[in-house]
Design a protein around this motif. Structure first.
Motif, mmCIF file in Angstrom:
data_model
loop_
_atom_site.group_PDB
_atom_site.id
_atom_site.type_symbol
_atom_site.label_atom_id
_atom_site.label_comp_id
_atom_site.label_asym_id
_atom_site.label_seq_id
_atom_site.Cartn_x
_atom_site.Cartn_y
_atom_site.Cartn_z
ATOM 1 N N ALA A 268 -9.721 -2.807 -6.413
ATOM 2 C CA ALA A 268 -9.844 -3.983 -5.553
ATOM 3 C C ALA A 268 -11.317 -4.195 -5.217
ATOM 4 O O ALA A 268 -12.159 -3.336 -5.489
ATOM 5 N N LEU A 269 -11.607 -5.337 -4.611
ATOM 6 C CA LEU A 269 -12.961 -5.690 -4.198
ATOM 7 C C LEU A 269 -12.990 -5.949 -2.699
ATOM 8 O O LEU A 269 -12.065 -6.560 -2.159
ATOM 9 N N THR A 270 -14.041 -5.528 -2.034
ATOM 10 C CA THR A 270 -14.241 -5.914 -0.643
ATOM 11 C C THR A 270 -14.767 -7.352 -0.618
ATOM 12 O O THR A 270 -15.206 -7.897 -1.649
ATOM 13 N N ALA A 271 -14.761 -7.945 0.578
ATOM 14 C CA ALA A 271 -15.314 -9.294 0.732
ATOM 15 C C ALA A 271 -16.796 -9.312 0.344
ATOM 16 O O ALA A 271 -17.269 -10.263 -0.291
ATOM 17 N N ALA A 272 -17.532 -8.273 0.706
ATOM 18 C CA ALA A 272 -18.958 -8.203 0.363
ATOM 19 C C ALA A 272 -19.163 -8.143 -1.150
ATOM 20 O O ALA A 272 -20.062 -8.787 -1.689
ATOM 21 N N ALA A 273 -18.332 -7.391 -1.850
ATOM 22 C CA ALA A 273 -18.439 -7.303 -3.310
ATOM 23 C C ALA A 273 -18.096 -8.651 -3.945
ATOM 24 O O ALA A 273 -18.753 -9.080 -4.897
ATOM 25 N N THR B 186 -5.991 7.630 -8.365
ATOM 26 C CA THR B 186 -6.812 7.143 -7.261
ATOM 27 C C THR B 186 -6.963 5.631 -7.316
ATOM 28 O O THR B 186 -7.257 5.074 -8.375
ATOM 29 N N HIS B 187 -6.759 4.969 -6.168
ATOM 30 C CA HIS B 187 -7.051 3.539 -6.052
ATOM 31 C C HIS B 187 -8.530 3.397 -5.707
ATOM 32 O O HIS B 187 -9.040 4.106 -4.836
ATOM 33 N N LEU B 188 -9.203 2.501 -6.387
ATOM 34 C CA LEU B 188 -10.640 2.311 -6.216
ATOM 35 C C LEU B 188 -10.915 0.959 -5.572
ATOM 36 O O LEU B 188 -10.271 -0.034 -5.918
ATOM 37 N N THR B 189 -11.873 0.935 -4.672
ATOM 38 C CA THR B 189 -12.327 -0.317 -4.074
ATOM 39 C C THR B 189 -13.833 -0.425 -4.290
ATOM 40 O O THR B 189 -14.582 0.468 -3.905
ATOM 41 N N ARG C 250 -15.238 3.148 -3.226
ATOM 42 C CA ARG C 250 -14.497 3.856 -2.175
ATOM 43 C C ARG C 250 -13.137 4.146 -2.780
ATOM 44 O O ARG C 250 -12.603 3.326 -3.535
ATOM 45 N N SER C 251 -12.583 5.307 -2.483
ATOM 46 C CA SER C 251 -11.332 5.672 -3.150
ATOM 47 C C SER C 251 -10.326 6.273 -2.176
ATOM 48 O O SER C 251 -10.690 6.767 -1.109
#
Length: 141
Positions: free
Chosen positions: A23-28, A100-103, A127-128
């Protein structure tokens, strides 16, 4: 053997039932829109090597040649970016991180000079967290 950042030379690790590996953060997301405007279609690759190789590196799509030793984790739909952003990882690293889920996030600081965000004074990082039992079942892990 190589790919175009969107290509068929690597295993696609996305799940048809909708479980997400990344997934992506809003900042990414915001940074990817900026980088897309500046550089055209984009891709990520994370090698798992030392130093900056363990961070996700952003390139113009096709600039980093992928091959059979790479896994396509996702074709990320990024709001405001007309085409998906492929996220590739070396197969060796994927073998260690498959549960692992990655962000993808962005933090201040200078990462690799090879990654497109370097001149912006920020760097991408991962971040994981471990997948839940339900996510593991949906992904077949």
């Amino acid at each position: 053997m190589g790919g175009d950042g969107r290509g068929a030379t690597a295993q696609d690790a996305t799940d048809p039932e909708g479980a997400s590996r990344i997934a992506l953060t809003a900042a990414a997301t915001e940074l990817l829109r900026l980088l897309r405007d500046q550089h055209g279609p984009l891709m990520f690759h994370q090698s798992g090597g030392c130093c900056d190789g363990s961070a996700p590196m952003c390139y113009p799509a096709g600039e980093f040649r992928t091959g059979s030793s790479d896994v396509l984790l996702a074709r990320l739909a990024v709001e405001g970016v007309p085409e998906p952003v492929g996220f590739w990882m070396s197969a060796d690293q994927f073998a260690r991180w498959r549960h692992t889920h990655l962000t993808v996030d962005v933090v201040p600081g200078r990462g690799s000079g090879f990654s497109l965000e370097a001149p912006e004074g920020v760097r991408f990082l991962i971040r994981s967290r471990l997948f839940t039992d339900e996510e593991r079942v949906r992904l077949g892990d």
